[in-house]
Scaffold this motif. Structure first.
Motif, PDB file in Angstrom:
ATOM      1  N   ALA A 191      41.829  23.352  33.199  1.00 41.78           N
ATOM      2  CA  ALA A 191      41.020  23.218  34.412  1.00 41.78           C
ATOM      3  C   ALA A 191      41.371  24.347  35.365  1.00 41.78           C
ATOM      4  O   ALA A 191      42.548  24.699  35.522  1.00 41.78           O
ATOM      5  CB  ALA A 191      41.269  21.866  35.073  1.00 41.78           C
ATOM      6  N   PHE A 192      40.340  24.930  35.984  1.00 45.98           N
ATOM      7  CA  PHE A 192      40.517  25.954  37.007  1.00 45.98           C
ATOM      8  C   PHE A 192      40.307  25.284  38.358  1.00 45.98           C
ATOM      9  O   PHE A 192      39.223  24.755  38.633  1.00 45.98           O
ATOM     10  CB  PHE A 192      39.518  27.094  36.808  1.00 45.98           C
ATOM     11  CG  PHE A 192      39.633  27.760  35.463  1.00 45.98           C
ATOM     12  CD1 PHE A 192      40.764  28.469  35.117  1.00 45.98           C
ATOM     13  CD2 PHE A 192      38.603  27.664  34.544  1.00 45.98           C
ATOM     14  CE1 PHE A 192      40.868  29.086  33.878  1.00 45.98           C
ATOM     15  CE2 PHE A 192      38.689  28.275  33.301  1.00 45.98           C
ATOM     16  CZ  PHE A 192      39.835  28.986  32.966  1.00 45.98           C
ATOM     17  N   VAL A 193      41.338  25.305  39.205  1.00 41.64           N
ATOM     18  CA  VAL A 193      41.293  24.523  40.440  1.00 41.64           C
ATOM     19  C   VAL A 193      41.746  25.347  41.629  1.00 41.64           C
ATOM     20  O   VAL A 193      42.459  26.360  41.489  1.00 41.64           O
ATOM     21  CB  VAL A 193      42.185  23.262  40.326  1.00 41.64           C
ATOM     22  CG1 VAL A 193      41.817  22.442  39.105  1.00 41.64           C
ATOM     23  CG2 VAL A 193      43.663  23.643  40.281  1.00 41.64           C
ATOM     24  N   THR A 194      41.323  24.908  42.807  1.00 40.97           N
ATOM     25  CA  THR A 194      41.884  25.381  44.071  1.00 40.97           C
ATOM     26  C   THR A 194      42.236  24.145  44.892  1.00 40.97           C
ATOM     27  O   THR A 194      41.664  23.068  44.693  1.00 40.97           O
ATOM     28  CB  THR A 194      40.886  26.256  44.854  1.00 40.97           C
ATOM     29  OG1 THR A 194      39.639  25.548  45.005  1.00 40.97           O
ATOM     30  CG2 THR A 194      40.640  27.573  44.126  1.00 40.97           C
ATOM     31  N   SER A 195      43.182  24.310  45.793  1.00 35.20           N
ATOM     32  CA  SER A 195      43.632  23.180  46.603  1.00 35.20           C
ATOM     33  C   SER A 195      43.656  23.556  48.069  1.00 35.20           C
ATOM     34  O   SER A 195      43.987  24.691  48.427  1.00 35.20           O
ATOM     35  CB  SER A 195      45.030  22.728  46.165  1.00 35.20           C
ATOM     36  OG  SER A 195      45.032  22.305  44.824  1.00 35.20           O
ATOM     37  N   ALA A 196      43.291  22.595  48.895  1.00 36.32           N
ATOM     38  CA  ALA A 196      43.386  22.735  50.343  1.00 36.32           C
ATOM     39  C   ALA A 196      44.066  21.477  50.857  1.00 36.32           C
ATOM     40  O   ALA A 196      43.463  20.404  50.897  1.00 36.32           O
ATOM     41  CB  ALA A 196      42.005  22.901  50.974  1.00 36.32           C
ATOM     42  N   GLY A 197      45.351  21.610  51.200  1.00 36.62           N
ATOM     43  CA  GLY A 197      46.112  20.428  51.570  1.00 36.62           C
ATOM     44  C   GLY A 197      46.302  19.526  50.361  1.00 36.62           C
ATOM     45  O   GLY A 197      46.767  19.949  49.311  1.00 36.62           O
ATOM     46  N   SER A 198      45.904  18.270  50.506  1.00 37.38           N
ATOM     47  CA  SER A 198      46.023  17.325  49.392  1.00 37.38           C
ATOM     48  C   SER A 198      44.726  17.220  48.591  1.00 37.38           C
ATOM     49  O   SER A 198      44.640  16.424  47.658  1.00 37.38           O
ATOM     50  CB  SER A 198      46.394  15.936  49.935  1.00 37.38           C
ATOM     51  OG  SER A 198      45.396  15.466  50.832  1.00 37.38           O
ATOM     52  N   ARG A 199      43.737  18.028  48.933  1.00 36.70           N
ATOM     53  CA  ARG A 199      42.432  17.962  48.273  1.00 36.70           C
ATOM     54  C   ARG A 199      42.341  19.033  47.197  1.00 36.70           C
ATOM     55  O   ARG A 199      42.618  20.197  47.434  1.00 36.70           O
ATOM     56  CB  ARG A 199      41.323  18.156  49.301  1.00 36.70           C
ATOM     57  CG  ARG A 199      39.911  18.043  48.732  1.00 36.70           C
ATOM     58  CD  ARG A 199      38.896  18.004  49.868  1.00 36.70           C
ATOM     59  NE  ARG A 199      37.530  18.042  49.356  1.00 36.70           N
ATOM     60  CZ  ARG A 199      36.825  19.152  49.252  1.00 36.70           C
ATOM     61  NH1 ARG A 199      37.362  20.316  49.618  1.00 36.70           N
ATOM     62  NH2 ARG A 199      35.601  19.137  48.787  1.00 36.70           N
ATOM     63  N   THR A 200      41.963  18.632  45.994  1.00 36.90           N
ATOM     64  CA  THR A 200      41.837  19.549  44.862  1.00 36.90           C
ATOM     65  C   THR A 200      40.377  19.654  44.459  1.00 36.90           C
ATOM     66  O   THR A 200      39.679  18.641  44.329  1.00 36.90           O
ATOM     67  CB  THR A 200      42.664  19.048  43.663  1.00 36.90           C
ATOM     68  OG1 THR A 200      44.051  19.020  44.029  1.00 36.90           O
ATOM     69  CG2 THR A 200      42.488  19.958  42.456  1.00 36.90           C
ATOM     70  N   ARG A 201      39.915  20.893  44.263  1.00 44.49           N
ATOM     71  CA  ARG A 201      38.552  21.137  43.793  1.00 44.49           C
ATOM     72  C   ARG A 201      38.619  21.692  42.373  1.00 44.49           C
ATOM     73  O   ARG A 201      39.319  22.673  42.119  1.00 44.49           O
ATOM     74  CB  ARG A 201      37.827  22.127  44.704  1.00 44.49           C
ATOM     75  CG  ARG A 201      36.389  22.421  44.237  1.00 44.49           C
ATOM     76  CD  ARG A 201      35.763  23.490  45.126  1.00 44.49           C
ATOM     77  NE  ARG A 201      35.600  23.006  46.480  1.00 44.49           N
ATOM     78  CZ  ARG A 201      34.555  22.283  46.892  1.00 44.49           C
ATOM     79  NH1 ARG A 201      33.592  21.949  46.028  1.00 44.49           N
ATOM     80  NH2 ARG A 201      34.472  21.883  48.130  1.00 44.49           N
TER      81      ARG A 201
END
Length: 322
Positions: A191-201
């Motif tokens: 999986a290719f992901v980015t995170s902002a705080g506790s939120r993962t996209r």
């Protein structure tokens, strides 16, 4: 002590010892299996990371070569020097398609947005600033960027004619096709992901669409180390690494516990069946032995009670358990 009560206790103790031994054996086998499977999955993830490094290096080199060919093309440099935006847009579209780029941008010599291929989304000012800063410092930039929720590997090079007249950026998308291509090489989920705080996209993955929301909720960035993760009813050992140095975007590798444990579950079922049969046999043996042990004690107790009552007419019977 009643003879029957003594016999019952002897049988119960023997059965308890046998059952405890069976349970201890099963627990030891289960723990050893879990450790062996975890060690195997960690090794597979380690190998998967090495494969990804080579896979990513190959993609980066291909992208850099494509950008170099395009930035050195005489016709493209002439279009850049003209400054005509429709011409630039057409040139970026044609040349970008020729080198297999999913996006193509042109920035002026100071790093300001100038044109993009037809239909290409303009990046944010933050993305442009990061690319320009690295390219000005190192002569080129290689970064992973997010544009309209899509994840791209982008390379930026100067366009020289003969002085620098602009910056060319082309990129290729991290999509499901890339994830599946990697999976064919390693057998791992990716999986290719980015995170902002506790939120993962999750931008792309080999996971089914129905599981991606569960994965995004379950996974949080916690450094480069393996850890278990549950995605719905499926269980994985996970590992993650930055896609490019210094970026927040990450590749998450997942190796299935359920798949690895499948052969051991069949073995465990056989062990449980054999343990059950052994327990039944142990019960039968315990009953027989318990009766053999308790019979002479019962006879002795009966004789003692008779003597205590003053009845000396019958001598105790010798002969052990006969």
């Amino acid at each position: 002590m009643k003879p029957r009560s003594f016999q019952t206790r002897v049988i119960a103790v023997m059965i308890a010892v046998v059952v405890a031994a069976q349970l201890a054996t099963f627990a030891v086998v289960t723990v050893a299996t879990q450790r062996a499977v975890s060690s195997r999955l960690e090794q597979e993830l380690h190998v998967g990371q090495r494969v990804w490094e080579q896979f990513q290096q190959s993609r980066s080199e291909q992208l850099l070569a494509s950008a170099s060919v395009l930035s050195d093309d005489f016709g493209f440099r002439a279009a850049v020097a003209s400054g005509d935006v429709p011409t630039l847009r057409s040139a970026l579209g044609n040349q970008g398609t020729r080198v297999g780029a999913d996006l193509a941008w042109l920035l002026d010599r100071d790093g300001r947005w100038q044109a993009g291929a037809e239909g290409a989304a303009a990046p944010s000012a933050e993305v442009l600033a990061g690319l320009t800063r690295q390219a000005a410092r190192d002569g080129l930039a290689l970064q992973t960027v997010v544009v309209k929720d899509a994840l791209y590997l982008v390379v930026m090079l100067p366009v020289m004619a003969p002085e620098r007249v602009g910056w060319l950026a082309i990129g290729r998308r991290y999509d499901d096709a890339v994830a599946r291509e990697y999976q064919r090489l390693t057998g791992l989920e990716a999986a290719f992901v980015t995170s902002a705080g506790s939120r993962t996209r999750v931008h792309a993955s080999t996971l089914p669409a129905a599981q991606r929301a569960s994965f995004a909720s379950a996974w949080t960035p916690q450094g480069d180390h393996t850890r278990p993760i549950a995605v719905g009813s499926d269980h994985y050992l996970s590992d993650s690494h930055p896609l490019t140095e210094g970026d927040d975007a990450r590749l998450v590798l997942l190796d299935s516990y359920d798949r690895a444990l499948a052969p051991y579950r069949a073995l465990r079922s056989r062990i449980l069946l054999l343990s059950g049969l052994a327990a039944l046999l142990a019960v039968a043996v315990a009953v027989a032995l318990g009766r053999g042990i308790s019979r002479p004690v019962s006879r002795l107790a009966t004789a003692a009670q008779r003597i205590q009552a003053g009845d000396y007419s019958q001598a105790p019977v010798a002969g052990g358990s006969r």
